[in-house]
Design a protein around this motif. Sequence first.
Motif, PDB file in Angstrom:
ATOM      1  N   UNK A 293      13.866  -1.519   0.987  1.00  0.00           N
ATOM      2  CA  UNK A 293      13.143  -2.174   2.084  1.00  0.00           C
ATOM      3  C   UNK A 293      11.693  -2.491   1.741  1.00  0.00           C
ATOM      4  N   UNK A 294      11.184  -1.969   0.626  1.00  0.00           N
ATOM      5  CA  UNK A 294       9.770  -2.088   0.268  1.00  0.00           C
ATOM      6  C   UNK A 294       9.623  -3.066  -0.890  1.00  0.00           C
ATOM      7  N   UNK A 295       8.573  -3.875  -0.855  1.00  0.00           N
ATOM      8  CA  UNK A 295       8.337  -4.839  -1.932  1.00  0.00           C
ATOM      9  C   UNK A 295       7.220  -4.408  -2.868  1.00  0.00           C
ATOM     10  N   UNK A 296       6.384  -3.485  -2.439  1.00  0.00           N
ATOM     11  CA  UNK A 296       5.331  -3.005  -3.307  1.00  0.00           C
ATOM     12  C   UNK A 296       4.818  -1.643  -2.876  1.00  0.00           C
ATOM     13  N   UNK A 297       4.662  -0.735  -3.841  1.00  0.00           N
ATOM     14  CA  UNK A 297       4.098   0.588  -3.581  1.00  0.00           C
ATOM     15  C   UNK A 297       2.828   0.741  -4.403  1.00  0.00           C
ATOM     16  N   UNK A 298       1.738   1.050  -3.731  1.00  0.00           N
ATOM     17  CA  UNK A 298       0.483   1.371  -4.386  1.00  0.00           C
ATOM     18  C   UNK A 298       0.246   2.858  -4.221  1.00  0.00           C
ATOM     19  N   UNK A 299      -0.067   3.551  -5.309  1.00  0.00           N
ATOM     20  CA  UNK A 299      -0.286   4.995  -5.225  1.00  0.00           C
ATOM     21  C   UNK A 299      -1.433   5.385  -6.146  1.00  0.00           C
TER      22      UNK A 299
END
Length: 391
Positions: A293-299
């Motif tokens: 469901x997510x298109x980008x994760x920033x961590x």
Amino acid sequence: MLTDDGGDPSADLDGVDGVIILGGRHGGHGGHTTSRDGSTAVYAAARALVRDALAAEVPVLALGDGTRLLTEAGGSAPGRGGPPRTPGDGRTVQLTPAADTDPVFAGSGLPSPGLRPATEPLELPADAVVLATCNGYPEQAFRVGTSGWGVRFAAQDAAAVGGRRAGPSLDSWGEALLGRFAVLVAARAEHTATRAFFTRRAEAWEERFAYQTPAYEAAVARMRLMDGGLAVDLGCGTGRAMPALRAQVGPSGRVLGIDVTPAMLTAAARHGRTRLGHLLAADCTRLPLPDASVHGIFSAGLLDHLPDPYAALREWARVTAPDGTLLLFHPSGRAERAARHNRPLDPDDLLAENNLRRAVESTGWHLDEYEDAPGHFLARAEARGTVAGSV
């Protein structure tokens, strides 16, 4: 462990996984010269410590007269409650329906029939949930928020010293309750330490690191997200990456800031991040998000501090759509951080290129950019789809 007998409470919650509060020699149902009115410095310090523990979701268990300290730390007025009622001996303490789903009380069964109900009225905080009651004496056990428990009743034959009861005694049922509390403390220990560390720093976090905002913006730009997608700032803190993520996904996209420390999310809201997206308190290894469901994760500064980074990477791959982006960032390079702590670079560091490549490639990602520069660390990976064994 805190008592109200004059012991000096710890100054902070460093290294504290749980707190147990006991009534001391100033407790009981009679006069209360030290802690009842909250006037002494020791009691005030203890109350502040418990208040900090509740804010950081450090598990707290208060027994007997120690429950007054818990309720006051939870927001009730000091000393409120009223005069003692008639003795409650012979009355039966019963669990409420809320106990069936409580993390500590669930599955505990009925309390022993010989328990002595507390007879002194006690004002509970507004968010308290009653877990045990008795006809005429309603507030026998309760939960404050998500991490504070109070148990007021005691065994009829509780030991006494000098004519006063030495403290709460809950017999075998109470010993089992303490055992379940200990299990909960152990299970939450990792998050407890994180929340305790960041809760007391949340108020000043944004101002302290505001100078890093341009570096965050430049890092988010490397994600190259499309309009209309869902972008997640994972371990968001005060949400410094959320403005840049909002700009990337556009007005039709969505931004979600996730952190395990509620105090950080409160600070994020205070700095206007809710105008950019939603804030959510959650464990980054058990995300409440659908598959793909997510298109980008920033961590930023999160992965190498987790006890099981491989499990985290698999979970992040589960929620990310194929070809979605993961960007790992830190505003300092590995060498700079090592020098700051007066230690050499560790070849076993997860963020060393070979180690990180092995980790991401085995958990559903492809590492396509890696930079360990003097002024920043950045690694960009693309999701290949959910890997076998992820949940």
